[in-house]
Motif scaffolding. Sequence first.
Motif, PDB file in Angstrom:
ATOM      1  N   PHE A 212      56.019  28.628  42.139  1.00 45.04           N
ATOM      2  CA  PHE A 212      54.880  27.732  41.920  1.00 45.04           C
ATOM      3  C   PHE A 212      55.207  26.272  41.612  1.00 45.04           C
ATOM      4  O   PHE A 212      54.596  25.369  42.156  1.00 45.04           O
TER       5      PHE A 212
ATOM      6  N   THR B 225      48.489  16.488  37.096  1.00 46.16           N
ATOM      7  CA  THR B 225      47.521  17.299  36.353  1.00 46.16           C
ATOM      8  C   THR B 225      47.915  18.761  36.567  1.00 46.16           C
ATOM      9  O   THR B 225      48.672  19.084  37.482  1.00 46.16           O
ATOM     10  N   LEU B 226      47.334  19.633  35.750  1.00 42.71           N
ATOM     11  CA  LEU B 226      47.642  21.056  35.910  1.00 42.71           C
ATOM     12  C   LEU B 226      46.891  21.672  37.093  1.00 42.71           C
ATOM     13  O   LEU B 226      47.075  22.839  37.399  1.00 42.71           O
ATOM     14  N   MET B 227      46.060  20.869  37.775  1.00 41.19           N
ATOM     15  CA  MET B 227      45.496  21.328  39.048  1.00 41.19           C
ATOM     16  C   MET B 227      46.554  21.224  40.146  1.00 41.19           C
ATOM     17  O   MET B 227      46.532  21.982  41.111  1.00 41.19           O
ATOM     18  N   ASP B 228      47.437  20.248  39.998  1.00 42.45           N
ATOM     19  CA  ASP B 228      48.430  20.002  41.042  1.00 42.45           C
ATOM     20  C   ASP B 228      49.809  20.547  40.677  1.00 42.45           C
ATOM     21  O   ASP B 228      50.595  20.881  41.552  1.00 42.45           O
ATOM     22  N   TYR B 229      50.095  20.577  39.385  1.00 46.03           N
ATOM     23  CA  TYR B 229      51.354  21.161  38.932  1.00 46.03           C
ATOM     24  C   TYR B 229      51.031  22.594  38.538  1.00 46.03           C
ATOM     25  O   TYR B 229      50.314  22.844  37.568  1.00 46.03           O
ATOM     26  N   LEU B 230      51.561  23.542  39.325  1.00 45.01           N
ATOM     27  CA  LEU B 230      51.022  24.902  39.283  1.00 45.01           C
ATOM     28  C   LEU B 230      51.724  25.792  38.277  1.00 45.01           C
ATOM     29  O   LEU B 230      52.555  26.619  38.635  1.00 45.01           O
ATOM     30  N   VAL B 231      51.374  25.626  37.014  1.00 49.52           N
ATOM     31  CA  VAL B 231      51.821  26.590  36.013  1.00 49.52           C
ATOM     32  C   VAL B 231      51.098  27.903  36.318  1.00 49.52           C
ATOM     33  O   VAL B 231      49.882  27.913  36.427  1.00 49.52           O
TER      34      VAL B 231
ATOM     35  N   SER C 225      46.900  35.964  36.068  1.00 52.43           N
ATOM     36  CA  SER C 225      46.497  36.671  37.284  1.00 52.43           C
ATOM     37  C   SER C 225      47.541  36.599  38.392  1.00 52.43           C
ATOM     38  O   SER C 225      47.432  37.305  39.383  1.00 52.43           O
ATOM     39  N   GLU C 226      48.564  35.742  38.213  1.00 52.62           N
ATOM     40  CA  GLU C 226      49.631  35.691  39.222  1.00 52.62           C
ATOM     41  C   GLU C 226      50.741  36.700  38.929  1.00 52.62           C
ATOM     42  O   GLU C 226      51.672  36.840  39.715  1.00 52.62           O
TER      43      GLU C 226
ATOM     44  N   THR D 193      46.387  27.538  45.948  1.00 49.36           N
ATOM     45  CA  THR D 193      47.803  27.477  45.608  1.00 49.36           C
ATOM     46  C   THR D 193      48.135  28.407  44.454  1.00 49.36           C
ATOM     47  O   THR D 193      49.285  28.632  44.138  1.00 49.36           O
ATOM     48  N   ARG D 194      47.098  28.949  43.837  1.00 49.30           N
ATOM     49  CA  ARG D 194      47.255  29.841  42.682  1.00 49.30           C
ATOM     50  C   ARG D 194      45.949  30.621  42.623  1.00 49.30           C
ATOM     51  O   ARG D 194      44.981  30.262  43.292  1.00 49.30           O
ATOM     52  N   ASN D 195      45.887  31.695  41.845  1.00 48.41           N
ATOM     53  CA  ASN D 195      44.671  32.518  41.879  1.00 48.41           C
ATOM     54  C   ASN D 195      43.485  31.899  41.157  1.00 48.41           C
ATOM     55  O   ASN D 195      42.345  32.202  41.472  1.00 48.41           O
TER      56      ASN D 195
ATOM     57  N   MET E 137      41.865  28.317  38.749  1.00 49.87           N
ATOM     58  CA  MET E 137      42.034  26.922  38.373  1.00 49.87           C
ATOM     59  C   MET E 137      42.696  26.104  39.479  1.00 49.87           C
ATOM     60  O   MET E 137      43.629  25.361  39.243  1.00 49.87           O
ATOM     61  N   VAL E 138      42.233  26.302  40.697  1.00 50.25           N
ATOM     62  CA  VAL E 138      42.791  25.518  41.797  1.00 50.25           C
ATOM     63  C   VAL E 138      41.681  25.062  42.726  1.00 50.25           C
ATOM     64  O   VAL E 138      40.558  25.562  42.679  1.00 50.25           O
TER      65      VAL E 138
ATOM     66  N   HIS F  41      48.564  16.691  49.422  1.00 51.69           N
ATOM     67  CA  HIS F  41      49.682  17.251  48.666  1.00 51.69           C
ATOM     68  C   HIS F  41      49.524  18.728  48.362  1.00 51.69           C
ATOM     69  O   HIS F  41      50.450  19.370  47.911  1.00 51.69           O
ATOM     70  N   ARG F  42      48.327  19.280  48.620  1.00 47.69           N
ATOM     71  CA  ARG F  42      48.166  20.715  48.407  1.00 47.69           C
ATOM     72  C   ARG F  42      48.581  21.530  49.623  1.00 47.69           C
ATOM     73  O   ARG F  42      48.947  22.684  49.503  1.00 47.69           O
TER      74      ARG F  42
END
Lengths: 796, 293
Positions: free
Chosen positions: A695, A710-716, A720-721, B187-189, B191-192, B269-270
Motif C-alpha cells: 500500500f 493526506t491519508l486519502m492518498d497515502y494508503l495506510v 478491512s485489508e 486503492t484500499r477497501n 476511506m478512498v 496519482h491514484r
Amino acid sequence: MTATQAAPGGVLGQRLLRKEDPALLTGEAQFVADLNVPGALHAVIVRSPVAHARILSVDVSPAMSVPGVVAAFTGKDLEGEWAGPLPCAWPVTPDMKSPAHLPLATDKVCYAGDGVAVVLATSEYAARDGGDAVAVEYDPLPAVVDLDDARSDRVVIHDELGTNTSYVWELTPDQAAVDAAFADAAHTVHGHYVQQRLIPSAIEPRGVLVIPQPFNGEYTLYSATQIPHILKVMLALTVGVPETAIRVIAPAVGGGFGSKLNVYAEEALALALARKMRRPIRWIETRSEATQATIQGRGQIQDIELAADAEGRITAVRVKLLADMGAYLQLVTPGVPLLGAFLYSGVYDVPVYSFSCTSVFTNMTPTDAYRGAGRPEATYAIERVIEDLARAVGVDSAEIRRRNFIKAEQFPYSSAAGLVYDSGAYEQALDRALELSGMDGLRAEQARRRESGDRVQLGIGISSYMEMCGLAPSRVLASLNYTAGGWEAATVRLLPTGKVQVVTGTSPHGQGHETSWSMIVADRLGVGPEDVEVLHSDTAIAPYGLDTYGSRSLSVGGVAVAIATDRVIAKAKAIAAHQLEIAEEDLEFRDGAFTAKGTPERSMPLGAVAFEAFTAHNLPDGLEPNLEASSHFDPPNFTFPFGTHVCVVEVDTETGLVSLRSYTAVDDCGVQVNPLIVEGQVHGGITQGVAQALFEEAVYDEDGNPKTTTLMDYLVPAASELPSYVTDSTVTPSPTNLLGVKGIGEAGTIGSAPAVINAICDALAPLGIHDMAMPATPERVWRSISEARGEEAKGS
Amino acid sequence: MSYDCAVSVRVPDSLEELVTGLAADPGCELLAGGTDLMVEINFGRRRPASIMSLSRVTELKGWSEDAATGELVLGGALTYTEMLQPDLAGRLPALAQAARTVGSPQIRNAGTLGGNLATASPAGDTLPVLVALDAVVVVESADGRREVPVGDFVTGAKRTALRPHDVVHSVRVPTRRTRQEFLKVGTRNAMVIAVCSAAVVVDLDSCSVRVALGSVGPVPLRAHEAEELAGEVLDWDAGGVLAGDAHRDGALERFAGLVSAASRPIDDHRSTAAYRRHAVGVCARRALERVAA
C-alpha cells in the motif's frame, strides 16, 4: 549467565491486560495537544512549497496585521538564537559530509516543507491565517529526486559540500575471499530492489509545548517524543540553554515508530521562542504537515548478489546500497543503513561477506529511523534473492532455507560480518510456521487453480528472518561512531507501605512498559503488579535514561529494572537477617517473604522489611535507611530475535488486486514477559510490513512536490485489508541477559514485507514473473501480468 | 485577503424557509453532512460568508414510495447509512453496494445523496448507480419544482444543473423489475476515492441492460454499445440470464471491451488512464455476470 524461565504460577508469562489502557481508552490520558496553558502563543511554521530554491525575500509584515498575531520571524531574524545546528548524532565516517541545518532556512530551501518563517498568535486559527499572509519570494532551482541523479552531482544541493554524496561506508572483512567465492560459484543470483520511502504515520502527529519560568531561567518542555533524555541534551547544545535549566516531559505519546526518535526544528524553535518571548509557546503538527515535516523511512536502492555451490549452499554475499538521506541529516539519518549492514546474510551460514553503502542528499524530506531501521531493508533483500537461488538450484523455498540455516548447535554464532548471534533455532520456527499454515493443502489448491486457469491465483510466500536489536553495547556503538552509549538506567524503591516505585529511563509511547516493568518487579518481589508504580518520561523524575527505540527497552531497560530489583532484595535480606537474628545465608526469599530455611515460622514479609528500612529504628550497623537501588545496565551484546512468516495471497489476475488470505507468524523473542503485549507488537509489526509491500509509498513528482500529503492518498491499510493473523512463538532464551529476553517491537515489520512479495511472485511464477516492486498495487501487478502475457497495457 | 472570519449560519426549519432564504442569499453554501464542504473549508479552499444547514428540513429526509406512480422517492438528505438499511437496500441493492463503499461509518452516517449529487465529483459513488437506474433529480427553489434526469443533472466535473438558489429536494427512481449490481475499484477497501466503478442494471420490464461508469470521465458515462450487446446476449425468455454460449463465444470479453472503449479516463496519482480503462471493463463484466448468471 543463564536465562531464567518463567516460574510456574509466577507473574512472568501471564497475559495481563495493560495498566495503561483505561486512561488511553477513556481519553483521560493527556497528549501534548491536550495541554492548555493560559497565555500560550500558538506557533505556525511557514513552509516552502517548492523542493529546491533560493530564498529571495521573506516578508512577515503582512502577518502582523492579522488580528491575534503577536510576532513573526524569518530564519534570518532568529539566526542569533542558535548555539549550534540541529544535531546529527551519527557521523558514520570521519569524512562524512553534513550540511549546516538550522531550524529555519535562511538562504535556501532544500525540500518542500523546509521552514522559512514562524508566526506566533494568541490562537491557532490566527497563527494559521498569519502564516498564510507571510510573503516569500523563491528563485526555483532544479530538484534532485532520483538517487542516481543525486550521485551524478548534476545539481549540487548543498553548495558548501561540493557534492551530493554524504558518505561511503564499507564493511569488507575479506574482499579477496568474496571475489574468489563468486569466481568459483556454481550459481550466482542478483537482486535489485527499491525500498520506497514511507511516511511513519503515528496516530498522534508531533507537538511541543514550552513553558518558561522567565525569572529563574528555567523551561519545561513537553514534546510528543520517544527520547526526552536525548532531546534535553541536544536542545541544550542547539539552543544554548543550560542542560540544568531544561526539564523535558514526554506526556502520553501516541506512537512513534522511530519518527519521534529525533530532535526537530519545531522543538528547538519552541524553546528559543519561549526564551525570546518569555511566554509559553505551543506548536501542534497537522496530519498533512506530518507528511512533509516529519522524517520518512526507507528510501534505499539495493543490489545484492549471492554466490552458491551446486547444492545451493551460499558461499558469499555481496551488497551495494544507495541510500537516500533526504535534504539534511537528522539525528541518526546516516546510521540507518548501518543498522542493516550486518544482516544481509540473514539467517544463513555465510562464510564471506561484503557490503558498501553510498549515501546521497536529495530534495526530499530527510529520512531517518522507521520501525526496523535498516533491518527490514536487509531482510527483504536476502529473503527475496534467496528465492532466485532456489529457482536456480531447482529446490523449493523451504528447502533452500534449510540448506543454508545456521544450525541450532552453532550458537553463539560468529557471522562473517562480525556479529555474534546470541541464540537461535531457525529451522524449528520454519517447521512450526509451515505446519500452522497448512502448506500441503495450500499447494494442492494452488495446483488446482493453475490447472483450471482460475482468474484468482494462489501464492505462498515464506520469509525467515533474524535481526539485531536491543541497542546496544556502548563499546559497539563507539566502533560505529555513534555519539552516545547504549545502556539503560532503572531505580527501584520500596515505599513504607510496601508498595513499589520503579523509575525507568525508557520512554514508552505505546509499548506498555508500565505493565511489563511492573510484572518483572512483581515476579521478583512477590507483590502484585498493581502494587508497582512505574515512573518514566520526565527528566526531573528519571534523570538518567537513553529512551525507547530499536527494540531496546525490555532487553536493556527491563533488565536494568530486574537488576535493581535484585539489589533491593539483597539489601532487604540484610535487614531481615538482622531483625530475625539469623545469618543471611540461612534465609531464603520466596513469595514475598524472607524465611529461615527449615524453620518456616521464622519469617518476615518484604513489606515489614520496607517499613523497618523506612523507620530505620533497628538496622544493621553501617546500613543506610530505605530500600532503594539503581542499575545502569550496559548490555554485553545485541539480542537476535528470529522467526518465520508464511503469507498466503490471492492474486486477481484480471484486476491485479492482491488479497491476503492468511498470514502465519512464528516469532521467537526469547522469554516473554507478557505474551499479550508480544502478540500486539507482532500484529502491528506485520501490518506495517504488509503496508510497505502492498500500500504505502511517499510519492514525489519530478520537481520534488510531495503527492501523498493526506491519508486519502497515502494508503495506510485498515482492518478491512487484513486477515486475522495466526501467531505462535518458540522460546529460545537469550543468554546475554538475566531475563533471557529479546526485542519484539520491530520483528513483525522485519519479517513481513518479503513474505508478501514472495507470495505474489509464487502466485505468478507460471507467467514467468519473479519480481514485483513495492508497493504491489493492483495497477503494478496488472501491468506485470500484461507484459508477461505479451499484451500491451490496453489503451495506454 | 480578508481576515474577517464572520460566517452567518442559518438553520431553517422547513423547506419553504430554506428556499426563501436561498432566494434571498443565492451565494449561500448548503450544509448537509458536511463531508465535502467541511474538507474544503478546513483546507482553506472555500471561505463561505454564509451557510444554511439542512439538518432541520424534514421534507428532505428519509425515503418513501409514491403511491400514485409506484416510484421510490429518496430524500436529498438521505444518508448512506440509510441506503444500507434492509428496507431500502432490498429495493435498490446497487445503491446500497455503492453506499457501502463510501468512507467510514462516520462518513456514511453524515454524508447524503443530495450532497453526492450537488458535489458531482467524477468519483461520486452513487452517481453511476442513479444513472443506470434511470433516476430523476427533483430540484426545488423559490421558483418552484422541476425534474432533471440524472444524466442531464451532472453537466461536468463538479458541475451541475443546479442554479445558485436551487436545492436537491429528492431523487425519483422508477420502480421496475430489475437486477442490479455495483462494483468499484479503489486503492484500499475504505476511506478512498474510486479508481473506477460500474453499475449494471438488467431491466426485465424493458428487456434492456443499462451500464453506467464512474471515475472514468468528467461525468458518469453510459456504455451504450456494451448495453446493446448485453441486451442481445441475455436470454430474456429465460428471465434475462446469460445464454449458455455467452462465455464460449467471447461475448463477455467483447462486452468488457466495449465498456472500456466507452470510458474516457485520465491519468492521476491514484491511477493511470490505461488501468482505469481496463479495470472498468472488468468491473462491468463481473457485474453483468453476477446479475445475469
